[in-house]
Design an enzyme around this catalytic site. Structure first.
Site, short mmCIF file in Angstrom:
data_model
loop_
_atom_site.label_atom_id
_atom_site.label_comp_id
_atom_site.label_asym_id
_atom_site.label_seq_id
_atom_site.Cartn_x
_atom_site.Cartn_y
_atom_site.Cartn_z
N SER A 170 18.78 41.78 42.69
CA SER A 170 18.00 42.82 43.34
C SER A 170 17.13 42.21 44.45
CB SER A 170 17.18 43.59 42.29
OG SER A 170 16.68 44.79 42.80
N ASP B 136 25.76 51.42 41.15
CA ASP B 136 24.39 50.95 41.33
C ASP B 136 23.56 52.02 42.03
OD1 ASP B 136 22.05 49.61 41.89
OD2 ASP B 136 22.95 48.09 43.18
N HIS C 66 22.93 49.00 38.15
CA HIS C 66 22.12 48.04 38.90
C HIS C 66 21.79 46.80 38.07
CE1 HIS C 66 19.37 46.70 42.00
NE2 HIS C 66 18.37 46.64 41.14
#
Length: 421
Positions: A232, A326, A360
């Site tokens: 991320s 995601d 994600h």
């Protein structure tokens, strides 16, 4: 209790190891429910259950017997782990203290009602995060706040810096598990930890340069370069590190943006602005969760070009791990931008692995999918996407791919096997 539960390996094993679960002493064809449970360090209870029928010999081998329903269905030998859900909503299972194991309790209950069936057998397996002989060394060197994990043996070992995302803090569980596969791994905090900044207002790349230098100067780390692993926000920081800093020859990013995000990035006399966003574009799901995937503006638009990270300046190859469901970032789109940019500058195309049905939060194997949780900085429940069965398969494959990539580019070992997915 009449049934015997056998776990292989017995006793302790690593969290990222598969376990074989076999129940013996049942009646032929007997219907039973298997229930797994564990408590995290904050005493939150996570549970999963599945319904089965014993075979003609009164045995139940989860590598051969499909689940007939419950938390999952079908042939899923590790389903009782990856399907764990918290009793309280919106809690993500993470390991806060890697020096203690998770104790997973497995119960065999009579019949197909997990609440009413009598207890036939039980077993407990401790799944830990430190391999035997591994050293965990807190690092407070200059400005660097981190934890270094060193495998057993004299070394030196190929070195990796591991960064998490916009939740901040110091997350050690991925680094500790990865170190169990022969790497020296530095779990690096960069905000919301001890005397580091509380918020990501400005980010100075010199801090990360200091961490790279720490690794390269460590006697147990095999030079002349290190690898980077980022998830991320930590992913775009790794892309910036690879592009501007020396001594980096392999970079893996998990669901990351190809532009600098959230806060301006400073390095020497240079500033990379953060990708602009439009918070008004957020959506609320039917369950009342924040869907933030559309708030980020397109980095290819002219007004955002300065936020793009100059990947073509990097010394080594890239691996992009992409969850195609995601909802944190448009990871598939960003990986494609990276590929086109590198090729336009005459560089090798990056390795990109796309995982359908994957959200994600891609963790090491057997962590349950986190479809949504309360973001530790935003304080609101955020939707991250993913479908449990597909996501669990992706985590197993991505974990092997990450190790293969680093062994190849930091150790000179040839690729083990291509992705199955």
């Amino acid at each position: 209790m009449a049934a015997t539960v056998t776990l292989e390996p017995a006793g302790r094993c690593r969290w990222d190891e598969p376990v074989r679960m076999v129940v013996r002493g049942l009646a032929p064809g007997q219907p039973v429910t298997l229930r797994a449970s564990l408590r995290d360090e904050k005493d939150a209870l996570f549970r999963a259950h599945a319904r089965y029928c014993a075979d003609a010999h009164g045995q139940l081998d989860l590598e051969r017997a499909p689940a007939l329903g419950g938390s999952f269905a079908g042939l899923e030998p590790m389903g009782l782990l990856w399907a764990l859900e918290s009793e309280k909503p919106l809690l993500r299972l993470v390991k806060r203290d890697v020096q203690t194991p998770f104790a997973v309790e497995l119960e065999v209950l009579d019949g197909h009602d997990p609440e009413a069936g009598g207890l036939l057998g039980r077993a407990v397996q401790e799944r830990d995060f430190l391999a035997p002989g591994m050293r965990r060394e807190p690092v407070r060197s200059g400005r660097v706040r981190a934890t270094l994990f060193l495998p057993p043996g004299t070394g030196p070992f190929p070195g990796i810096l591991d960064l998490f995302g916009s939740g901040g803090g110091l997350c050690e569980y991925r680094a500790s598990l990865l170190a169990g596969h022969g790497f020296a791994v530095l779990a690096l905090a960069y905000f919301r930890f001890e005397d580091l900044p509380e918020y990501l207002n400005n980010v100075c790349l010199e801090y990360f340069e200091e961490a790279v230098d720490f690794m390269l100067q460590h006697p147990k780390v095999k030079g002349p370069s290190v690898g980077l692993l980022g998830f991320s926000k930590g992913g775009d920081l790794c892309l910036s590190m690879a592009s501007f800093l020396k001594g980096i020859t392999a970079t893996v990013v998990i669901n990351a943006c190809v532009a600098n995000t959230i806060a301006p990035l400073h390095y020497k006399d240079m500033i990379i602005p953060n990708l602009s966003s439009d918070p008004g574009k957020y959506k609320i799901t039917e369950s009342g969760l924040l869907n933030l995937v559309d708030i980020w503006n397109d980095p290819l638009e002219k007004s955002n070009h300065r936020s793009l990270i100059p990947l073509e300046e990097a010394q080594g190859p890239f691996l992009f791990i992409v969850g195609m469901d995601d909802y944190g970032w448009k990871s598939e789109f960003y990986a494609q931008i990276a590929s086109e940019r590198l090729q336009a500058h005459g560089k090798d195309r990056p390795q990109i692995i796309y995982y359908p049905g994957t959200g994600h939060c891609i963790d090491p194997p057997y962590f349950p999918l986190c479809r949504a949780s309360v973001h530790s900085v935003l304080g609101h429940p955020v939707f991250y996407g993913g479908e449990p069965k597909a996501h669990s398969r992706a985590q197993v494959d991505a974990w092997q791919q990450i190790q293969t990539f680093f062994h190849k580019h930091l150790n000179g070992k040839k690729s083990v096997k291509p992705s199955k997915l």
